[in-house]
Design a protein around this motif. Structure first.
Motif, PDB file in Angstrom:
ATOM      1  N   ALA A 323       4.911 -31.755 -30.353  1.00 24.68           N
ATOM      2  CA  ALA A 323       3.563 -31.380 -29.903  1.00 24.68           C
ATOM      3  C   ALA A 323       3.642 -30.254 -28.872  1.00 24.68           C
ATOM      4  O   ALA A 323       2.873 -29.297 -28.915  1.00 24.68           O
ATOM      5  CB  ALA A 323       2.854 -32.589 -29.309  1.00 24.68           C
ATOM      6  N   HIS A 324       4.578 -30.375 -27.972  1.00 28.64           N
ATOM      7  CA  HIS A 324       4.724 -29.378 -26.922  1.00 28.64           C
ATOM      8  C   HIS A 324       5.031 -28.004 -27.515  1.00 28.64           C
ATOM      9  O   HIS A 324       4.419 -27.002 -27.156  1.00 28.64           O
ATOM     10  CB  HIS A 324       5.846 -29.819 -25.974  1.00 28.64           C
ATOM     11  CG  HIS A 324       6.066 -28.876 -24.836  1.00 28.64           C
ATOM     12  ND1 HIS A 324       7.130 -28.019 -24.805  1.00 28.64           N
ATOM     13  CD2 HIS A 324       5.361 -28.660 -23.709  1.00 28.64           C
ATOM     14  CE1 HIS A 324       7.082 -27.311 -23.693  1.00 28.64           C
ATOM     15  NE2 HIS A 324       6.015 -27.686 -23.007  1.00 28.64           N
ATOM     16  N   SER A 325       5.954 -27.985 -28.471  1.00 25.95           N
ATOM     17  CA  SER A 325       6.329 -26.689 -29.035  1.00 25.95           C
ATOM     18  C   SER A 325       5.175 -26.091 -29.837  1.00 25.95           C
ATOM     19  O   SER A 325       4.941 -24.888 -29.821  1.00 25.95           O
ATOM     20  CB  SER A 325       7.603 -26.838 -29.863  1.00 25.95           C
ATOM     21  OG  SER A 325       7.364 -26.611 -31.211  1.00 25.95           O
ATOM     22  N   THR A 326       4.408 -26.959 -30.527  1.00 31.91           N
ATOM     23  CA  THR A 326       3.262 -26.460 -31.274  1.00 31.91           C
ATOM     24  C   THR A 326       2.223 -25.865 -30.328  1.00 31.91           C
ATOM     25  O   THR A 326       1.663 -24.801 -30.571  1.00 31.91           O
ATOM     26  CB  THR A 326       2.606 -27.601 -32.091  1.00 31.91           C
ATOM     27  OG1 THR A 326       3.639 -28.349 -32.710  1.00 31.91           O
ATOM     28  CG2 THR A 326       1.653 -27.063 -33.124  1.00 31.91           C
ATOM     29  N   ILE A 328       2.544 -24.694 -27.180  1.00 27.50           N
ATOM     30  CA  ILE A 328       2.861 -23.450 -26.482  1.00 27.50           C
ATOM     31  C   ILE A 328       3.440 -22.411 -27.422  1.00 27.50           C
ATOM     32  O   ILE A 328       3.772 -21.294 -27.011  1.00 27.50           O
ATOM     33  CB  ILE A 328       3.806 -23.672 -25.273  1.00 27.50           C
ATOM     34  CG1 ILE A 328       5.147 -24.230 -25.761  1.00 27.50           C
ATOM     35  CG2 ILE A 328       3.183 -24.600 -24.244  1.00 27.50           C
ATOM     36  CD1 ILE A 328       6.211 -24.110 -24.712  1.00 27.50           C
ATOM     37  N   GLY A 329       3.565 -22.770 -28.705  1.00 28.11           N
ATOM     38  CA  GLY A 329       4.020 -21.812 -29.696  1.00 28.11           C
ATOM     39  C   GLY A 329       5.424 -21.291 -29.473  1.00 28.11           C
ATOM     40  O   GLY A 329       5.695 -20.113 -29.661  1.00 28.11           O
ATOM     41  N   ARG A 330       6.299 -22.147 -29.030  1.00 28.75           N
ATOM     42  CA  ARG A 330       7.687 -21.735 -28.855  1.00 28.75           C
ATOM     43  C   ARG A 330       8.619 -22.675 -29.606  1.00 28.75           C
ATOM     44  O   ARG A 330       8.291 -23.839 -29.802  1.00 28.75           O
ATOM     45  CB  ARG A 330       8.042 -21.724 -27.367  1.00 28.75           C
ATOM     46  CG  ARG A 330       8.471 -20.331 -26.905  1.00 28.75           C
ATOM     47  CD  ARG A 330       8.813 -20.315 -25.437  1.00 28.75           C
ATOM     48  NE  ARG A 330       7.658 -19.962 -24.619  1.00 28.75           N
ATOM     49  CZ  ARG A 330       7.495 -20.378 -23.370  1.00 28.75           C
ATOM     50  NH1 ARG A 330       8.346 -21.208 -22.807  1.00 28.75           N
ATOM     51  NH2 ARG A 330       6.442 -19.993 -22.669  1.00 28.75           N
ATOM     52  N   ASP A 331       9.762 -22.156 -30.002  1.00 32.49           N
ATOM     53  CA  ASP A 331      10.706 -22.985 -30.744  1.00 32.49           C
ATOM     54  C   ASP A 331      11.243 -24.122 -29.891  1.00 32.49           C
ATOM     55  O   ASP A 331      11.307 -24.015 -28.667  1.00 32.49           O
ATOM     56  CB  ASP A 331      11.892 -22.137 -31.225  1.00 32.49           C
ATOM     57  CG  ASP A 331      11.503 -21.274 -32.410  1.00 32.49           C
ATOM     58  OD1 ASP A 331      10.399 -21.506 -32.956  1.00 32.49           O
ATOM     59  OD2 ASP A 331      12.278 -20.372 -32.768  1.00 32.49           O
ATOM     60  N   ILE A 332      11.628 -25.175 -30.578  1.00 31.37           N
ATOM     61  CA  ILE A 332      12.216 -26.307 -29.870  1.00 31.37           C
ATOM     62  C   ILE A 332      13.686 -25.998 -29.589  1.00 31.37           C
ATOM     63  O   ILE A 332      14.413 -25.587 -30.485  1.00 31.37           O
ATOM     64  CB  ILE A 332      12.124 -27.574 -30.743  1.00 31.37           C
ATOM     65  CG1 ILE A 332      10.665 -27.911 -31.024  1.00 31.37           C
ATOM     66  CG2 ILE A 332      12.848 -28.741 -30.094  1.00 31.37           C
ATOM     67  CD1 ILE A 332      10.471 -28.945 -32.101  1.00 31.37           C
ATOM     68  N   THR A 333      14.079 -26.171 -28.339  1.00 31.39           N
ATOM     69  CA  THR A 333      15.495 -25.971 -28.005  1.00 31.39           C
ATOM     70  C   THR A 333      15.989 -27.199 -27.253  1.00 31.39           C
ATOM     71  O   THR A 333      15.189 -28.027 -26.800  1.00 31.39           O
ATOM     72  CB  THR A 333      15.709 -24.759 -27.082  1.00 31.39           C
ATOM     73  OG1 THR A 333      15.032 -25.034 -25.836  1.00 31.39           O
ATOM     74  CG2 THR A 333      15.166 -23.484 -27.692  1.00 31.39           C
ATOM     75  N   LEU A 334      17.286 -27.271 -27.110  1.00 29.51           N
ATOM     76  CA  LEU A 334      17.861 -28.387 -26.372  1.00 29.51           C
ATOM     77  C   LEU A 334      17.372 -28.366 -24.925  1.00 29.51           C
ATOM     78  O   LEU A 334      17.016 -29.392 -24.354  1.00 29.51           O
ATOM     79  CB  LEU A 334      19.389 -28.268 -26.423  1.00 29.51           C
ATOM     80  CG  LEU A 334      20.174 -29.511 -26.028  1.00 29.51           C
ATOM     81  CD1 LEU A 334      19.714 -30.721 -26.821  1.00 29.51           C
ATOM     82  CD2 LEU A 334      21.657 -29.278 -26.249  1.00 29.51           C
ATOM     83  N   GLU A 335      17.291 -27.155 -24.357  1.00 32.01           N
ATOM     84  CA  GLU A 335      16.861 -27.030 -22.956  1.00 32.01           C
ATOM     85  C   GLU A 335      15.416 -27.488 -22.782  1.00 32.01           C
ATOM     86  O   GLU A 335      15.101 -28.248 -21.875  1.00 32.01           O
ATOM     87  CB  GLU A 335      17.000 -25.580 -22.455  1.00 32.01           C
ATOM     88  CG  GLU A 335      18.419 -25.089 -22.275  1.00 32.01           C
ATOM     89  CD  GLU A 335      19.183 -24.940 -23.585  1.00 32.01           C
ATOM     90  OE1 GLU A 335      18.560 -24.483 -24.583  1.00 32.01           O
ATOM     91  OE2 GLU A 335      20.371 -25.306 -23.642  1.00 32.01           O
ATOM     92  N   SER A 336      14.546 -27.014 -23.682  1.00 32.52           N
ATOM     93  CA  SER A 336      13.131 -27.384 -23.525  1.00 32.52           C
ATOM     94  C   SER A 336      12.985 -28.888 -23.701  1.00 32.52           C
ATOM     95  O   SER A 336      12.167 -29.536 -23.044  1.00 32.52           O
ATOM     96  CB  SER A 336      12.247 -26.618 -24.518  1.00 32.52           C
ATOM     97  OG  SER A 336      12.500 -27.031 -25.845  1.00 32.52           O
ATOM     98  N   THR A 337      13.795 -29.483 -24.558  1.00 29.73           N
ATOM     99  CA  THR A 337      13.715 -30.923 -24.795  1.00 29.73           C
ATOM    100  C   THR A 337      14.140 -31.699 -23.559  1.00 29.73           C
ATOM    101  O   THR A 337      13.463 -32.624 -23.116  1.00 29.73           O
ATOM    102  CB  THR A 337      14.629 -31.307 -25.983  1.00 29.73           C
ATOM    103  OG1 THR A 337      14.215 -30.554 -27.116  1.00 29.73           O
ATOM    104  CG2 THR A 337      14.541 -32.783 -26.288  1.00 29.73           C
TER     105      THR A 337
END
Ligand code: ADP
Ligand code: MG
Length: 445
Positions: A323-326, A328-337
């Motif tokens: 949901a977060h990536s959708t 803010i329109g950014r790819d999911i990465t290990l860091e963002s997770t």
């Protein structure tokens, strides 16, 4: 006059509010009491919700209305009052669209996602799954009752709904009732209050399949147990199927009458074990596919590794990440997770103590625990000690000075030096990496 614009707004928000209620109260309470509520209208500062009948209206008003109002207010600060009415077609309120299983009074809703197709099978749940499938598919009663038990969020309710869906599809004439033990009890109390116990008994005794979820709820509730015991016997005597779930095995259920415990263990008792890494990863992969989102394998592995409490939390974590990536329109990465799930991850970290680390490291390298505190600088003890300091930094919330104190009153700069040294060694010596990985696994248990 109704304020249509606001109404539409709130109507949309109602979906959102329901999601919050599900989150707060959990599946059982939500589907019994909150999901059946529908939004009626909003007039000035008052919101009206409809319940399917008077009993539920009273129950919701007494138990949940305050909280629902607070949540409504957080969505729309003008709201001052909440009224729960009985859903009556005369008032123009739309009847609940939820499909009740058989009788609207007794049946609880089934979650459309809880099917066999969506259930991932692994070592921890293969017995329970096989038994559930067998009961769903077979035309004759094989084991009675089927008793499924296991910890929170491991798939008991999912399997029960899956059985109900399957029977509904393949044998539409069979009468199936699924309800939580909590709801069984309230139905029973209501029947007593309205002197309607004959109808209550009839309703349950005429079913082909009765499923009672979370039976531990009636522990210590003697008259409900008594009634349940009779219902149980009547159904078994007719050779009709009973399926029960609980958080413990029949013999471990406290506050249950002996004769009931023994009856519950008569058929097949199948337990669902805590998840394994492989099962968690399999579930995450399936859910990510379902969501149609590209989640990097590294992230899935990270989540499967870190969130081991239960499947509900695991799913929740994945949903949050997607949901977060959708949004803010950014790819999911290990860091963002890692960033997004910081609180959840912390709660899932098993509390490891420095003592425990010292003990495990000493065992691993065959040195004495006292060497962890001693001033000896010989390499054979100094290296394990540095590794233990490194692990203490990684695994606990302790500060460098605190860690130093636990290692024979060493200075915080010594700890910092140890952490750096180990990191450096990990960069060049494969065997150190392996040692640390093994130690990490033993510590994570
Ligand atoms: P319980 O009733 O044991 O507390 P649930 O059946 O409500 O647990 O499961 C919690 C969540 O985990 C549900 O969303 C369910 O769909 C999911 N889940 C549990 N086990 C599995 C599985 N083996 N495969 C896919 N999803 C699962
Ligand atoms: Mg459940």
């Amino acid at each position: 006059m109704k304020n249509t614009a606001v109404k539409t707004d709130l109507e949309t928000q109602w979906k959102h509010i329901q999601a919050r209620l599900l989150d707060e109260y959990g599946e059982a309470t939500y589907s019994s009491w909150l999901k059946p509520l529908s939004f009626v209208d909003h007039h000035e500062d008052c919101v009206r919700l409809a319940a399917p009948n008077a009993f539920m209206r009273d129950w919701v008003t007494n138990h949940y209305a305050e909280r629902v109002k607070t949540i409504l207010q957080s969505e729309n600060q003008h709201i001052q009052q909440l009224e729960v009415i009985v859903n009556s077609p005369l008032e123009g309120a739309s009847p609940s669209e939820e499909p009740f299983l058989d009788t609207p009074e007794v049946g609880s809703n089934l979650d459309p996602r809880f099917t066999f197709t969506n259930f991932i099978v692994g070592k921890p749940n293969e017995l329970a799954h096989a038994a559930a499938l067998k009961v769903a598919e077979s035309a004759v009663v094989t084991f009675n009752p089927l008793f499924l038990y296991g910890g929170v969020g491991l798939g008991k309710t999912h399997l029960m709904h899956a059985i109900a869906w399957h029977i509904k599809k393949c044998h539409p004439n069979r009468k199936v009732i699924y309800l939580s033990a909590e709801k069984f009890m309230y139905q029973f109390i209501r029947a007593l209050r309205f002197k309607d116990t004959v109808a209550f008994k009839e309703q349950f005794r005429s079913v082909d399949v009765l499923m009672i979820d979370d039976v531990q709820f009636i522990s210590g509730k003697d008259s409900t147990q008594e009634e349940f015991f009779h219902t149980f016997n009547a159904i078994v005597d007719q050779n009709h199927q009973i399926i029960i779930s609980a958080d413990k095995s029949p013999s471990d259920l406290e506050g249950m009458e002996e004769r009931l415990k023994s009856r519950l263990g008569w058929g097949l008792v199948a337990d669902i074990h805590p998840t394994t890494y492989e099962l968690r990863l399999g579930i995450l992969q399936a859910k990510a596919d379902q969501m149609g989102t590209d989640v990097p394998q590294k992230v899935l592995e990270f989540l499967a590794h870190k969130i081991s409490s239960n499947i509900r939390e695991l799913e929740g974590a994945l949903t949050r990440v997607v949901a977060h990536s959708t949004l803010i329109g950014r790819d999911i990465t290990l860091e963002s997770t890692q960033d997004l799930l910081r609180d959840l991850l912390r709660a899932n970290d098993r509390r490891v103590t420095i003592d425990e680390i010292q003990k495990k490291v000493a065992e691993y390298y065959s040195v004495r625990i006292s060497d962890m505190h001693s001033p000896r600088r010989a390499r054979a003890v100094a290296r394990p000690r540095q590794i233990a300091m490194y692990l203490a930094k990684q695994f606990t919330q302790r500060s460098l000075p605190e860690i130093g104190r636990k290692f024979g009153g060493r200075d915080h700069t010594t700890v910092l030096h140890a952490v750096k040294k180990v990191e450096e060694l990990m960069g060049k010596e494969k065997s150190i990496c392996e040692d640390i990985e093994l130690l990490r696994r033993t510590l994570e248990g």
